[in-house]
Motif scaffolding. Structure first.
Motif, PDB file in Angstrom:
ATOM      1  N   PHE A   1      -1.172   7.238   3.177  1.00  0.00           N
ATOM      2  CA  PHE A   1      -2.306   6.661   2.470  1.00  0.00           C
ATOM      3  C   PHE A   1      -3.039   7.736   1.686  1.00  0.00           C
ATOM      4  O   PHE A   1      -3.096   8.893   2.057  1.00  0.00           O
ATOM      5  CB  PHE A   1      -3.239   5.875   3.386  1.00  0.00           C
ATOM      6  CG  PHE A   1      -3.514   6.469   4.743  1.00  0.00           C
ATOM      7  CD1 PHE A   1      -4.559   7.346   4.920  1.00  0.00           C
ATOM      8  CD2 PHE A   1      -2.751   6.114   5.832  1.00  0.00           C
ATOM      9  CE1 PHE A   1      -4.833   7.874   6.158  1.00  0.00           C
ATOM     10  CE2 PHE A   1      -3.021   6.636   7.086  1.00  0.00           C
ATOM     11  CZ  PHE A   1      -4.066   7.523   7.249  1.00  0.00           C
TER      12      PHE A   1
ATOM     13  N   TYR B   1       0.836  -1.199   0.000  1.00  0.00           N
ATOM     14  CA  TYR B   1       0.000   0.000   0.000  1.00  0.00           C
ATOM     15  C   TYR B   1       0.870   1.247   0.000  1.00  0.00           C
ATOM     16  O   TYR B   1       1.914   1.285   0.643  1.00  0.00           O
ATOM     17  CB  TYR B   1      -0.898   0.029   1.244  1.00  0.00           C
ATOM     18  CG  TYR B   1      -1.884  -1.097   1.304  1.00  0.00           C
ATOM     19  CD1 TYR B   1      -3.046  -1.060   0.537  1.00  0.00           C
ATOM     20  CD2 TYR B   1      -1.664  -2.197   2.112  1.00  0.00           C
ATOM     21  CE1 TYR B   1      -3.970  -2.102   0.586  1.00  0.00           C
ATOM     22  CE2 TYR B   1      -2.579  -3.246   2.173  1.00  0.00           C
ATOM     23  CZ  TYR B   1      -3.730  -3.187   1.410  1.00  0.00           C
ATOM     24  OH  TYR B   1      -4.633  -4.213   1.456  1.00  0.00           O
TER      25      TYR B   1
ATOM     26  N   THR C   1      -4.239   3.984  -2.185  1.00  0.00           N
ATOM     27  CA  THR C   1      -4.288   3.050  -1.058  1.00  0.00           C
ATOM     28  C   THR C   1      -5.703   2.524  -0.877  1.00  0.00           C
ATOM     29  O   THR C   1      -5.926   1.310  -0.772  1.00  0.00           O
ATOM     30  CB  THR C   1      -3.836   3.754   0.244  1.00  0.00           C
ATOM     31  OG1 THR C   1      -2.628   4.463   0.006  1.00  0.00           O
ATOM     32  CG2 THR C   1      -3.664   2.757   1.373  1.00  0.00           C
TER      33      THR C   1
END
Length: 157
Positions: free
Chosen positions: A98, A94, A102
């Motif tokens: 984020f 990921y 993500t």
């Protein structure tokens, strides 16, 4: 013979390096004392087999201030580096920090509205004022983001 100094600087890190440099440009004398046997503080690097090793952890400098950039590049040479960290959660990779990429990978979605809805649903598991870091994080980003991207990192710390 007595020595005269205008400034006593404790620590030979980045801040005092700049202070000493600027003072010297103005004709002032500085005495810099340092407990380590190297200069640079936590940005000290040493060469090991042709590779620059960040002895006290990684350091990445970035600025959008042109005056600051001109100042530091007059003093040192920079390597071009783009920081693009990732998280590996049980073999799933990921983006960090984020972002929509993500969330798209995590939940197979494609819009911020979908991500916002999932996060709001997951945040609702915390029904009271957070009493610890875990509850605080879940109340902000939901359970999936906490479990996959935050929990393991904070436990490691």
């Amino acid at each position: 013979m007595e020595k005269h100094y205008d400034y006593l600087l404790v620590g030979a890190g980045l801040f005092n390096g700049v202070v000493a440099h600027e003072a010297a440009k103005r004709g002032k004398k500085c005495l810099v004392i340092e407990k380590r046997d190297v200069l640079g503080g936590n940005i000290y690097c040493k060469e090991v087999e042709g590779i620059m090793v960040h002895e006290y952890g990684a350091h990445i400098f970035h600025t959008s201030n042109e005056e600051v950039w001109d100042y530091v590049t007059d003093l040192v040479e920079f390597n071009h580096y783009i920081n693009s960290p990732v998280a590996n959660y049980h073999g799933e990779i990921y983006n960090l920090p984020f972002n929509m990429n993500t969330f798209s990978k995590m939940w197979n979605i494609s819009t911020p509205e979908e991500a916002r809805k999932i996060i709001e649903e997951q945040k609702s598991v915390i029904k009271k004022d957070p009493e610890n870091l875990e509850e605080q994080a879940i109340s902000l980003v939901g359970t999936d983001v906490y479990e996959k991207l935050i929990k393991g990192y904070t436990m490691k710390q």
